[in-house]
Design a protein around this motif. Structure first.
Motif, PDB file in Angstrom:
ATOM      1  N   PHE A  38       0.934  -1.023  -0.019  1.00 25.08           N
ATOM      2  CA  PHE A  38      -0.045  -0.053  -0.020  1.00 25.08           C
ATOM      3  C   PHE A  38       0.935   1.170   0.046  1.00 25.08           C
ATOM      4  N   GLN A  39       0.622   2.004  -0.911  1.00 23.63           N
ATOM      5  CA  GLN A  39       1.567   3.348  -1.138  1.00 23.63           C
ATOM      6  C   GLN A  39       0.629   4.444  -1.310  1.00 23.63           C
ATOM      7  N   PRO A  40      -0.179   5.159  -0.197  1.00 30.71           N
ATOM      8  CA  PRO A  40      -1.243   6.146  -0.483  1.00 30.71           C
ATOM      9  C   PRO A  40      -0.331   7.367  -0.255  1.00 30.71           C
ATOM     10  N   ASN A  41      -0.836   8.420  -1.037  1.00 31.70           N
ATOM     11  CA  ASN A  41      -0.745   9.916  -0.911  1.00 31.70           C
ATOM     12  C   ASN A  41      -1.284  10.393   0.149  1.00 31.70           C
ATOM     13  N   LEU A  42      -1.405   9.843   1.113  1.00 29.16           N
ATOM     14  CA  LEU A  42      -2.133  10.302   2.601  1.00 29.16           C
ATOM     15  C   LEU A  42      -1.449   9.987   3.650  1.00 29.16           C
ATOM     16  N   PHE A  43      -1.587  10.437   4.718  1.00 32.16           N
ATOM     17  CA  PHE A  43      -0.606  10.269   6.155  1.00 32.16           C
ATOM     18  C   PHE A  43      -1.584   9.058   6.612  1.00 32.16           C
ATOM     19  N   GLN A  44      -1.000   8.152   7.323  1.00 33.16           N
ATOM     20  CA  GLN A  44      -1.589   6.926   7.732  1.00 33.16           C
ATOM     21  C   GLN A  44      -1.012   6.491   9.024  1.00 33.16           C
ATOM     22  N   ILE A  45      -1.954   5.941   9.902  1.00 30.20           N
ATOM     23  CA  ILE A  45      -1.340   5.467  11.080  1.00 30.20           C
ATOM     24  C   ILE A  45      -1.955   3.873  11.126  1.00 30.20           C
ATOM     25  N   THR A  81       3.679  -6.290  16.743  1.00 30.54           N
ATOM     26  CA  THR A  81       3.666  -6.581  18.215  1.00 30.54           C
ATOM     27  C   THR A  81       2.368  -5.606  18.543  1.00 30.54           C
ATOM     28  N   ALA A  82       1.728  -6.593  19.786  1.00 28.31           N
ATOM     29  CA  ALA A  82       0.404  -5.803  20.173  1.00 28.31           C
ATOM     30  C   ALA A  82       0.426  -4.361  20.623  1.00 28.31           C
ATOM     31  N   ASP A  83      -0.199  -3.547  20.648  1.00 30.48           N
ATOM     32  CA  ASP A  83      -0.576  -2.274  21.120  1.00 30.48           C
ATOM     33  C   ASP A  83       0.672  -1.274  20.645  1.00 30.48           C
ATOM     34  N   THR A  84       0.981  -1.785  19.301  1.00 28.44           N
ATOM     35  CA  THR A  84       2.335  -0.686  18.471  1.00 28.44           C
ATOM     36  C   THR A  84       1.542   0.037  17.394  1.00 28.44           C
ATOM     37  N   PHE A  85       1.830   1.206  17.290  1.00 27.82           N
ATOM     38  CA  PHE A  85       1.633   2.076  16.253  1.00 27.82           C
ATOM     39  C   PHE A  85       2.752   2.355  15.345  1.00 27.82           C
ATOM     40  N   TYR A  86       2.241   2.378  13.958  1.00 31.29           N
ATOM     41  CA  TYR A  86       3.387   2.931  12.962  1.00 31.29           C
ATOM     42  C   TYR A  86       2.745   4.219  12.309  1.00 31.29           C
ATOM     43  N   CYS A  87       3.478   5.378  12.156  1.00 33.41           N
ATOM     44  CA  CYS A  87       2.947   6.461  11.552  1.00 33.41           C
ATOM     45  C   CYS A  87       3.706   6.768  10.271  1.00 33.41           C
ATOM     46  N   LEU A  88       2.952   6.828   9.226  1.00 35.30           N
ATOM     47  CA  LEU A  88       3.667   6.990   7.731  1.00 35.30           C
ATOM     48  C   LEU A  88       3.381   8.120   7.128  1.00 35.30           C
ATOM     49  N   GLY A  89       4.255   8.809   6.312  1.00 32.55           N
ATOM     50  CA  GLY A  89       3.952  10.083   5.599  1.00 32.55           C
ATOM     51  C   GLY A  89       3.429   9.679   4.166  1.00 32.55           C
ATOM     52  N   PRO A  90       2.901  10.463   3.551  1.00 33.16           N
ATOM     53  CA  PRO A  90       2.703  10.256   1.900  1.00 33.16           C
ATOM     54  C   PRO A  90       3.794   9.746   1.386  1.00 33.16           C
ATOM     55  N   GLY A  91       3.257   8.496   0.459  1.00 35.30           N
ATOM     56  CA  GLY A  91       4.330   8.114  -0.439  1.00 35.30           C
ATOM     57  C   GLY A  91       5.153   6.811   0.143  1.00 35.30           C
ATOM     58  N   GLN A  92       4.973   6.664   1.300  1.00 32.62           N
ATOM     59  CA  GLN A  92       5.804   5.564   2.230  1.00 32.62           C
ATOM     60  C   GLN A  92       5.126   4.262   1.820  1.00 32.62           C
ATOM     61  N   VAL A  93       5.952   3.125   1.503  1.00 31.21           N
ATOM     62  CA  VAL A  93       5.321   1.886   1.034  1.00 31.21           C
ATOM     63  C   VAL A  93       5.256   1.019   2.096  1.00 31.21           C
ATOM     64  N   HIS A  94       4.002   0.554   2.259  1.00 28.10           N
ATOM     65  CA  HIS A  94       3.452  -0.140   3.558  1.00 28.10           C
ATOM     66  C   HIS A  94       3.078  -1.728   2.838  1.00 28.10           C
ATOM     67  N   PHE A  95       4.021  -2.633   3.733  1.00 27.80           N
ATOM     68  CA  PHE A  95       3.608  -4.261   3.183  1.00 27.80           C
ATOM     69  C   PHE A  95       3.477  -5.060   4.411  1.00 27.80           C
ATOM     70  N   GLY A 144      -6.211  -5.083  14.077  1.00 26.62           N
ATOM     71  CA  GLY A 144      -5.832  -3.776  14.056  1.00 26.62           C
ATOM     72  C   GLY A 144      -6.601  -2.890  13.240  1.00 26.62           C
ATOM     73  N   LEU A 145      -6.110  -1.589  13.391  1.00 27.10           N
ATOM     74  CA  LEU A 145      -6.663  -0.571  12.380  1.00 27.10           C
ATOM     75  C   LEU A 145      -5.838   0.152  11.641  1.00 27.10           C
ATOM     76  N   ARG A 146      -6.374   0.756  10.528  1.00 26.74           N
ATOM     77  CA  ARG A 146      -5.556   1.566   9.800  1.00 26.74           C
ATOM     78  C   ARG A 146      -6.386   2.907   9.480  1.00 26.74           C
ATOM     79  N   LEU A 147      -5.735   4.238   9.866  1.00 31.38           N
ATOM     80  CA  LEU A 147      -6.309   5.810   9.894  1.00 31.38           C
ATOM     81  C   LEU A 147      -5.607   6.318   8.718  1.00 31.38           C
ATOM     82  N   LEU A 148      -6.490   6.993   7.902  1.00 31.80           N
ATOM     83  CA  LEU A 148      -5.778   7.770   6.761  1.00 31.80           C
ATOM     84  C   LEU A 148      -6.507   9.095   6.778  1.00 31.80           C
ATOM     85  N   CYS A 149      -5.679  10.109   6.397  1.00 27.11           N
ATOM     86  CA  CYS A 149      -6.098  11.528   6.425  1.00 27.11           C
ATOM     87  C   CYS A 149      -5.311  12.105   5.265  1.00 27.11           C
ATOM     88  N   PRO A 150      -5.846  13.150   4.819  1.00 30.67           N
ATOM     89  CA  PRO A 150      -5.259  13.822   3.531  1.00 30.67           C
ATOM     90  C   PRO A 150      -4.316  14.810   4.265  1.00 30.67           C
TER      91      PRO A 150
END
Length: 282
Positions: free
Chosen positions: A34-41, A62-76, A84-90
Motif C-alpha cells: 500500500f502506497q497512499p498519498n495520504l498520512f496513515q496510522i 507487536t500488540a499495542d504498537t503504532f506506526y505513523c507513515l507519511g505520504p508516499g511511504q510503502v507499507h507491506f 488492528g486498524l488503519r487510519l488515513l487522512c489527507p
C-alpha cells in the motif's frame, strides 16, 4: 506480488479520510502493498509473525504498537489474519491537527513503532470506536479531524518525547520538501536546494537539524534508496536503467551507493524481494 509488477499508487481521492480494519482492502493495495498519498496510522492490536515492511525495511508486529507513515511511504504486511486498524487522512487535514509533540511521529527517516501504555490504550480504544461510528455514520470531516487530533496527541505521549518545531521556517521547509520530491533524482547538491529556498547550505542544514533531526543529504539519500528499492524489488527495469533514472552516470557507482546504504547489492535485494513475494503467495 509477481516479479515484474510495479507497486501501484492508490487512486483514493486527495481529500480521503477514514478508519478501517487492517484486513480491509483499499484501492491501490496489491499483494499486501500500500502506497497512499495520504498520512496513515497503522495500529496493531495483536502480536503475529506476519511479514511487515515499511519502505522495504523489516519491522515487528507487536500488540499495542503504532506506526505513523507519511505520504508516499510503502507499507507491506502479509501473513494471516491481522488484528488492528488503519487510519488515513489527507495532507490538508494533517496540517490542521499536527503540533510539535506529534509531528515527529511521521519522520520518514525513523519508522520505529510506538508501543503505548495501558493507560493510553484505555483512551485510544473508545476513541477509535467513536471514530468508526462517525466515519460509518455522519462522516463529518471536521468532527473526524477533532477526534484524530486527540488520537495523535495521546500516541505522542507514549513516544520517546522527541519533538520538532517548524515555527517560522514552516513555509520554507514546505517549499523545500516539494522541491526535493521533484528533483531528488536529478539534483544531488545541497546548494541547489538552498538556493531555491533562499538560504545558505549551512543555514539550511541547521534548520533541518533543529526541525527534523536530519540533514538534507540524508533526506536526499533516503528518497533515492527508497525509489531504488521500489524499482529493483518490484519493477521490471534492469539496474542500468534504474541507475540512469536516479541520476547516476554509471551503474557501478549506483551499485556501490545502494550497497553502502542497504548492506545488499541490487542483485541480492532483488532476490530477497522475489522470495518475499513468493512467500506471501502472490
Amino acid at each position: 506480488m509477481k516479479k515484474g509488477t510495479d507497486i501501484v499508487v492508490n487512486n483514493l481521492p486527495d481529500d480521503f479520510f477514514g478508519i478501517f480494519p487492517l484486513n480491509h482492502k483499499l484501492p491501490g493495495m496489491d499483494g499486501g502493498y500500500f502506497q497512499p498519498n495520504l498520512f496513515q496510522i497503522v495500529w496493531f492490536t495483536e502480536s503475529t509473525e506476519a511479514e511487515h515492511l515499511i519502505d522495504f525495511e523489516q519491522h515487528p508486529v507487536t500488540a499495542d504498537t503504532f506506526y505513523c507513515l507519511g505520504p508516499g511511504q510503502v507499507h507491506f504486511v502479509s501473513g494471516g489474519l491481522l488484528e488492528g486498524l488503519r487510519l488515513l487522512c489527507p495532507i490538508e487535514m494533517f496540517l490542521d491537527i499536527v503540533d510539535d509533540k506529534s509531528r515527529w511521529l511521521f519522520n520518514q527517516l525513523n519508522n520505529d513503532g510506538i508501543v503505548v501504555s495501558n493507560e493510553v490504550l484505555q483512551v485510544l480504544e473508545p476513541l477509535s470506536q467513536i471514530m468508526v461510528k462517525e466515519f460509518q455514520g455522519a462522516n463529518d470531516p471536521e468532527i473526524f479531524k477533532a477526534y484524530l487530533k486527540a488520537f495523535l496527541c495521546h500516541i505522542a505521549r507514549s513516544g520517546p518525547g522527541y519533538s520538532i518545531s517548524y515555527g517560522k521556517d514552516a513555509a520554507r521547509l514546505h517549499m523545500l520538501f516539494s522541491i526535493v520530491n521533484k528533483f531528488y533524482r536529478s539534483e544531488k547538491k545541497v546548494s541547489f536546494y538552498a538556493n531555491r529556498v533562499g538560504l545558505s547550505p549551512k543555514r539550511l542544514n541547521e534548520i533541518l537539524s533543529q526541525t527534523t533531526g536530519s540533514t538534507l543529504t540524508a533526506i536526499l539519500h533516503y528518497n533515492l534508496i527508497t525509489h531504488a528499492k521500489r524499482e529493483i524489488g518490484y519493477g521490471d527495469k534492469n539496474f542500468k536503467q534504474i541507475a540512469f533514472e536516479l541520476g547516476f552516470s554509471e551503474q557501478a557507482y549506483f551499485s556501490r551507493f545502494f550497497k553502502r546504504h542497504t548492506g545488499l547489492s541490487p542483485e541480492a535485494f532483488r532476490r530477497k524481494m522475489f522470495k518475499l513475494s513468493k512467500h506471501s503467495g502472490q
